[in-house]
Design an enzyme around this catalytic site. Structure first.
Site, PDB file in Angstrom:
ATOM      1  N   SER A 595       0.842  -1.196   0.000  1.00  0.00           N
ATOM      2  CA  SER A 595       0.000   0.000   0.000  1.00  0.00           C
ATOM      3  C   SER A 595       0.878   1.247   0.000  1.00  0.00           C
ATOM      4  CB  SER A 595      -0.955  -0.036   1.200  1.00  0.00           C
ATOM      5  OG  SER A 595      -1.975   0.918   1.052  1.00  0.00           O
ATOM      6  N   ASP A 670      -9.336  -4.563  -5.897  1.00  0.00           N
ATOM      7  CA  ASP A 670      -8.937  -3.661  -4.821  1.00  0.00           C
ATOM      8  C   ASP A 670      -9.769  -2.380  -4.928  1.00  0.00           C
ATOM      9  OD1 ASP A 670      -7.652  -1.953  -3.041  1.00  0.00           O
ATOM     10  OD2 ASP A 670      -5.659  -2.716  -3.505  1.00  0.00           O
ATOM     11  N   HIS A 702      -7.755  -5.260  -1.356  1.00  0.00           N
ATOM     12  CA  HIS A 702      -6.493  -4.639  -0.933  1.00  0.00           C
ATOM     13  C   HIS A 702      -5.682  -5.552  -0.021  1.00  0.00           C
ATOM     14  CE1 HIS A 702      -3.846  -1.237  -0.599  1.00  0.00           C
ATOM     15  NE2 HIS A 702      -3.966  -1.160   0.718  1.00  0.00           N
TER      16      HIS A 702
END
Length: 744
Positions: A595, A670, A702
């Protein structure tokens, strides 16, 4: 020749004995077999009497769930309040919520996730007195919530709000304009849920006759779509509103519904906001006064309003401003005299403040160059506040008590590491959860007055014993001076570390604003992976650079308007320093992250191409132009105002510098960091004629998990690390075998 054969046999025999005592951690142990699973206490609720608590339990043998009541003093189970084994309608439930009088419990079942925090489900009311069960709605609904008097339930369905009278069984619809991807009543939109971390955008007043709710008009918010491939012949599409940086947000408005008159009124505050958010609403102890936090789009001006529901007038009681941003507080607490407790970092560190009902500061309760990290509540009887802080070092957490006037501060927890508390309703006891890098979670009952241990509740001694069979290394905490700052760092070395040899280095980081990865707490799944890598001959390091949390506002907010500049500089500088250590092979340094960490690892490899040999980026942001408004603009303002801040540190604009090996990973579903980020980065790499490896996990969000997914991902990453950094490790192992043979 005979002698060599005998020696090799003896060597193998001894090796077999040693391996039985020092087993290697496998990826299957971590992500498939649950070998290192910890015991925990789930959904702990202190009963109103202050002498008992309830726990959510799961019986693996019967596959049933239950709410069990325990006595604080004896820690013995008093009774099972309800078990799904005795409920024909519910094979199991996944969560529970008591009414204020604890004579009713909402049981959640058949929950289906929507986004990170939201879900749809079937909800039942279990009536404690007669042990009966009643279904709230035949349809799947959201956020079922008791009124304070326990006579009604409010819930959301199809973007509208409903109230069910539990005595008459009548359900009344109170909003009618809800429409998918257009109007939402009482439930947050995607970006509020993700970035302001709440789903239920409605609240009951103390008299149970009014409901305040936020209405979201997302008609002008651009839509984002994702293909869901599934298993059918044709894929489907998930289409939802997602405001990317600089784009239109939902238009929000605050409303009050009167259950007696059945009239809804829009709330008006005495300030003209051009573009704003309402991140929190909460009724005060006065059933006619609602508090509401309003914050401007830049999120550097936060206002606390008191709204009079009778006169529909408002009063501004707290106004906070910051050159960077102001954090929304979850710690607003109203006292009987209508004064209130508030947390803020306006003096440079997050602390507790006490205001009168008109917003006049009575006193700053906590002070110092350290942060309050959690607020547990106010004990009115003893005029005491309980909180958690990093006063004992930014990587540690302790529980404290302090008088409302700021005197008689007491450290209640004794062990160095991470302590967190769950207090009894009357603040006479607290259940402390403690862990450190060397101690798995322990649960104990403690006195709230002194912090003294009363009894141990649960530990993970079995896990500790099992781990003693495995070859593990100590996580070493230290600081490293980088760019004139002492940065927190941990390091894991191979168990058979030899300072005369050189080892490849893998760095892990996240680096997002206010985050922390260097913490004195028990292992996550990734920590076991780092042990697995150490067993193979890697040194693993994590450094929390500038922009991370719990070291004051100035340290955290230095990255404002330039995300990815100072954080990347710190990781590159740290890698150079570590590479200069005699036992680190500076030609074999890698970095990875997920991320925000993927954004960072990409930038580090591109900008630090003379330092890093490889990088792995999982679900990375490749340009902040692709990410949502609330998070991104809090730190960057809008792209229209700060184009260079967005573009100068976008990995997409630095692909031409790539020299090392790069693995790019993303889930195709995601909803948070869209696959678009990876696709655009991949295209930029292709057009720059840069070779790289990548993997897209079908229909994974995600978190990139589900079924065998995590195991597959970490095998891929481990193989990539071995291929790019481990070339000399294999040679060293071959040399060891040759050395053993020669000595034999």
């Amino acid at each position: 020749m005979k002698h060599l054969k005998f020696s090799l046999f003896v060597c193998l025999f001894i090796t077999t004995i040693l391996s039985a005592q020092t087993k290697d951690i496998t990826l299957e142990d971590i992500w498939k077999n649950g070998t290192f699973r910890t015991e925990s206490m789930d959904v702990l609720h202190s009963m109103a009497n202050g002498q008992q608590y309830s726990v959510f339990n799961f019986d693996r043998a019967t596959r049933s769930t239950s709410i069990d009541i325990y006595d604080y003093k004896t820690l013995k189970k008093v009774k099972t309040l309800v078990s799904s084994a005795n409920l024909d309608a519910i094979p199991y439930f996944t969560d529970y919520t008591f009414s204020d009088d604890e004579r009713q419990v909402i049981l959640a079942t058949n929950e289906v996730p929507i986004y990170r925090r939201s879900s749809l489900g079937n909800y039942y009311i279990y009536h404690v007195d007669d042990e009966s069960l009643s279904l709230i709605s035949e349809d799947k609904i959201q956020e079922s919530t008791f009124s304070p008097d326990g006579k009604k339930i409010a819930f959301a369905r199809d973007n509208n709000l409903f109230v069910k009278d539990l005595s008459s069984n009548e359900t009344v619809q109170i909003t009618f304009d809800g429409k998918k991807n257009e109007i939402i009543n009482g439930i947050t939109d995607w970006v509020y849920e993700e970035e302001f971390a709440f789903v239920r955008a409605f609240d009951w007043n103390a008299d149970s006759n009014k409901i305040a709710f936020i209405r979201f008009n997302e008609a002008k918010v651009p839509e984002f779509s994702m293909d869901i491939y599934g298993s059918e012949l044709y894929q489907t599409q998930q289409v939802f509103k997602y405001p990317k940086a600089g784009e239109a947000n939902s238009v929000v408005s605050l409303h009050l519904y009167d259950l007696e008159t059945k009239i809804t009124k829009a709330v008006k505050v005495d300030k003209a906001y051009n573009d704003f958010y309402i991140p929190r609403i909460k009724w005060t102890n006065n059933p006619d006064v609602l508090s509401a936090q309003y914050i401007n789009r830049h999120q550097n001006e936060l206002d606390l309003w008191m709204v009079n529901a009778k006169t529909n007038t408002s009063k501004l009681v707290v106004a906070e401003k910051d050159e960077a941003y102001v954090d929304v507080t979850d710690n607003l607490t109203f006292l009987k005299d209508h004064s209130f407790i508030w947390t803020s970092e306006k003096d440079g560190y997050n602390h507790i403040y006490h205001y009168d009902k008109n917003g006049k500061l009575i006193n700053q309760v906590t002070k110092g160059n350290w942060e309050v990290t959690n607020y547990y509540g106010y004990d009115e009887k003893n005029n005491t506040i309980f909180y958690q802080s990093v006063e004992n070092g930014s990587i540690n957490r302790d529980v404290y008590s302090i008088k409302l006037n700021g005197r008689n501060k007491t450290r209640l927890t004794k062990s160095e590491g991470t302590n967190s508390a769950a207090f009894s309703a009357d603040f006479s006891f607290f259940i402390n959860t403690f862990s450190s890098a060397t101690t798995p979670p322990e649960y104990s009952l403690n006195s709230a007055a002194s912090g003294n241990l009363i009894k141990s509740i649960k530990d993970n001694d079995v896990l500790s014993q099992n781990l003693s069979d495995y070859k593990t290394s100590k996580k070493e905490f230290s600081t490293i001076q980088v760019n004139s700052n002492d940065l927190n760092m941990w390091m894991i070395k191979p168990a058979d570390f030899d300072a005369s040899k050189q080892y490849p280095l893998l760095m892990y980081q996240y680096s997002g604003p206010g985050s922390q990865q260097v913490a004195n707490q028990w292992n996550s799944a990734n920590d076991y992976w780092y042990q697995h890598l150490a067993q193979q001959g890697y040194v693993v390091v994590c450094v929390d650079g500038r922009g991370t949390g719990f070291k004051g506002a100035a340290f955290k907010k230095v990255t404002q308007n330039e995300l990815g500049k100072y954080e990347v500089e710190d990781q590159i500088a740290a890698a150079k320093q570590l590479g200069a250590l005699p036992y680190i092979d500076a030609s074999r340094i890698g970095i990875w992250g997920w991320s925000y960490g993927g954004f960072m690892s990409s930038n580090c490899l591109f900008k630090g191409h003379d330092v890093f040999k490889m990088a792995i980026a999982v679900a990375p942001v490749s340009s902040w132009r692709f990410y949502d408004t609330i998070y991104t603009e809090r730190y960057m303002t809008t792209p229209q105002e700060n184009a260079s801040g967005y573009d100068d540190n976008s990995p997409i604009n630095h692909v031409g510098k790539l020299k090392g090996d790069f693995l790019l990973v993303h889930g195709s579903a995601d909803d948070n960091v869209h696959l678009q980020n990876t696709m655009r980065l991949a295209e930029a790499l292709i057009q720059a004629d840069k070779q790289f490896d990548w993997a897209v996990y079908p229909d994974k969000n995600h978190g990139v998990y589900g079924g065998n997914t995590r195991l597959h991902l970490y095998k891929k990453m481990t193989n990539f690390i071995n291929e790019t950094l481990g070339d000399k490790i294999e040679k060293q192992e071959e040399d060891k075998v040759k050395e053993v043979k020669i000595k034999g």
